[in-house]
Design an enzyme around this catalytic site. Sequence first.
Site, PDB file in Angstrom:
ATOM      1  N   HIS A  71       0.852  -1.189   0.000  1.00  0.00           N
ATOM      2  CA  HIS A  71       0.000   0.000   0.000  1.00  0.00           C
ATOM      3  C   HIS A  71       0.887   1.238   0.000  1.00  0.00           C
ATOM      4  O   HIS A  71       2.111   1.139   0.141  1.00  0.00           O
ATOM      5  CB  HIS A  71      -0.976  -0.009   1.174  1.00  0.00           C
ATOM      6  N   HIS A  73       1.134   3.964   1.973  1.00  0.00           N
ATOM      7  CA  HIS A  73       1.614   4.723   3.122  1.00  0.00           C
ATOM      8  C   HIS A  73       3.130   4.816   3.020  1.00  0.00           C
ATOM      9  O   HIS A  73       3.811   3.878   2.591  1.00  0.00           O
ATOM     10  CB  HIS A  73       1.191   4.052   4.424  1.00  0.00           C
ATOM     11  N   ASP A  75       5.741   4.640   4.913  1.00  0.00           N
ATOM     12  CA  ASP A  75       6.706   3.708   5.485  1.00  0.00           C
ATOM     13  C   ASP A  75       6.894   2.457   4.630  1.00  0.00           C
ATOM     14  O   ASP A  75       7.852   1.710   4.816  1.00  0.00           O
ATOM     15  CB  ASP A  75       6.327   3.334   6.922  1.00  0.00           C
ATOM     16  N   HIS A  76       5.993   2.224   3.682  1.00  0.00           N
ATOM     17  CA  HIS A  76       6.076   1.029   2.846  1.00  0.00           C
ATOM     18  C   HIS A  76       6.617   1.302   1.444  1.00  0.00           C
ATOM     19  O   HIS A  76       6.758   0.365   0.659  1.00  0.00           O
ATOM     20  CB  HIS A  76       4.706   0.362   2.743  1.00  0.00           C
ATOM     21  N   HIS A 148      -7.382  -2.464   5.511  1.00  0.00           N
ATOM     22  CA  HIS A 148      -6.633  -1.345   6.077  1.00  0.00           C
ATOM     23  C   HIS A 148      -7.426  -0.064   5.819  1.00  0.00           C
ATOM     24  O   HIS A 148      -8.536  -0.108   5.290  1.00  0.00           O
ATOM     25  CB  HIS A 148      -5.238  -1.288   5.451  1.00  0.00           C
ATOM     26  N   ASP A 216      -0.391  -4.432   6.460  1.00  0.00           N
ATOM     27  CA  ASP A 216      -1.251  -3.694   7.388  1.00  0.00           C
ATOM     28  C   ASP A 216      -2.724  -4.042   7.181  1.00  0.00           C
ATOM     29  O   ASP A 216      -3.259  -3.871   6.077  1.00  0.00           O
ATOM     30  CB  ASP A 216      -1.056  -2.196   7.187  1.00  0.00           C
ATOM     31  N   HIS A 274       6.616  -4.999  11.888  1.00  0.00           N
ATOM     32  CA  HIS A 274       5.852  -3.742  11.813  1.00  0.00           C
ATOM     33  C   HIS A 274       5.392  -3.285  13.206  1.00  0.00           C
ATOM     34  O   HIS A 274       4.213  -3.066  13.460  1.00  0.00           O
ATOM     35  CB  HIS A 274       4.648  -3.912  10.883  1.00  0.00           C
TER      36      HIS A 274
END
Length: 308
Positions: A71, A73, A75-76, A148, A216, A274
């Site tokens: 996804h 976001h 941080d990914h 998510h 997530d 995570h």
Amino acid sequence: MNPERRGEQAGGTLSVFGTGSQIPTLRRGHPGAFLQWHGLGLLIDPGETTQMRFARSEIPPSRTDVVFISHLHGDHCLGLPGVLQTLTWHERIEPLPIFCPPGGAEYLERLMAGIIWHPGYEYSIHEVESGPFYEAGPLTLCAAPLDHDVPCIGLQVIERDRWQLDPQSIDELDLKDNPLLSRLVAGESVTHRGQLIEPEQVGSLRRGPRFAYVADTRACDPALELAADADLLLIESTYLDEHETQAADHGHLTARQAALIARDAGVTRAVLTHFSNRYPDAPVRAQAQGREVFAHVIAARDGDVFRF
């Protein structure tokens, strides 16, 4: 015939690059992992510390054949521009496919448009949601939508089932060292000295090993489906028990919930990752809480390597 669960068969190697979540810590970088299996190099969710993890591992970035982003976001995916630039500096010429959830291509293109670079190879972004989306030799990559707060997909990598031949049956049919054996292993019928031989006459079907990544998500049926019978499951466990309400509010799992998914899915081994930066001792506590419901849980630390 239903395939039997595999025996002690060599599978893949998973290198965990980062085990943190949105805010990295001194000990836990942004998410990221690298799967090596049957010659395939699969980069998973390259967070912004990915290049440092490449440097600290024995894996050159040039081993990357495919990128999977669960996804969009930050941080990914914030490590993607750096990785793609590095591949140019390594004089890559082969095309690079990047897979992401529905709606993700627009964000990734914007991310790459924010830097000045001149790739020496082509990269292509493909949006996927459910089902098989890529094949590499005996491996099939599959996706499923997770629950998510933004579109998010999980990953399953399956090795093709293979026939394991019985040496005694092979000898009895005088097939030892015969080129027809490779066709029987592939599940084909063959004719030998006028006799039709079916694979089940000389062996049994062995299920290929499986890897799964549950990114997530809240607890949901697709998470169970992705994890089903996995030999190794990499699964998010952002929160601990005392913050179960916050986990649900933000679309995440607790360590206990992640372990329950692993247990109910028949996983051989589950790796938790995570972790929220609110827990300095997250690996220790997450592993303890997970093992209260499933013994085969381990909390990953940055740089850990798992073989299956």
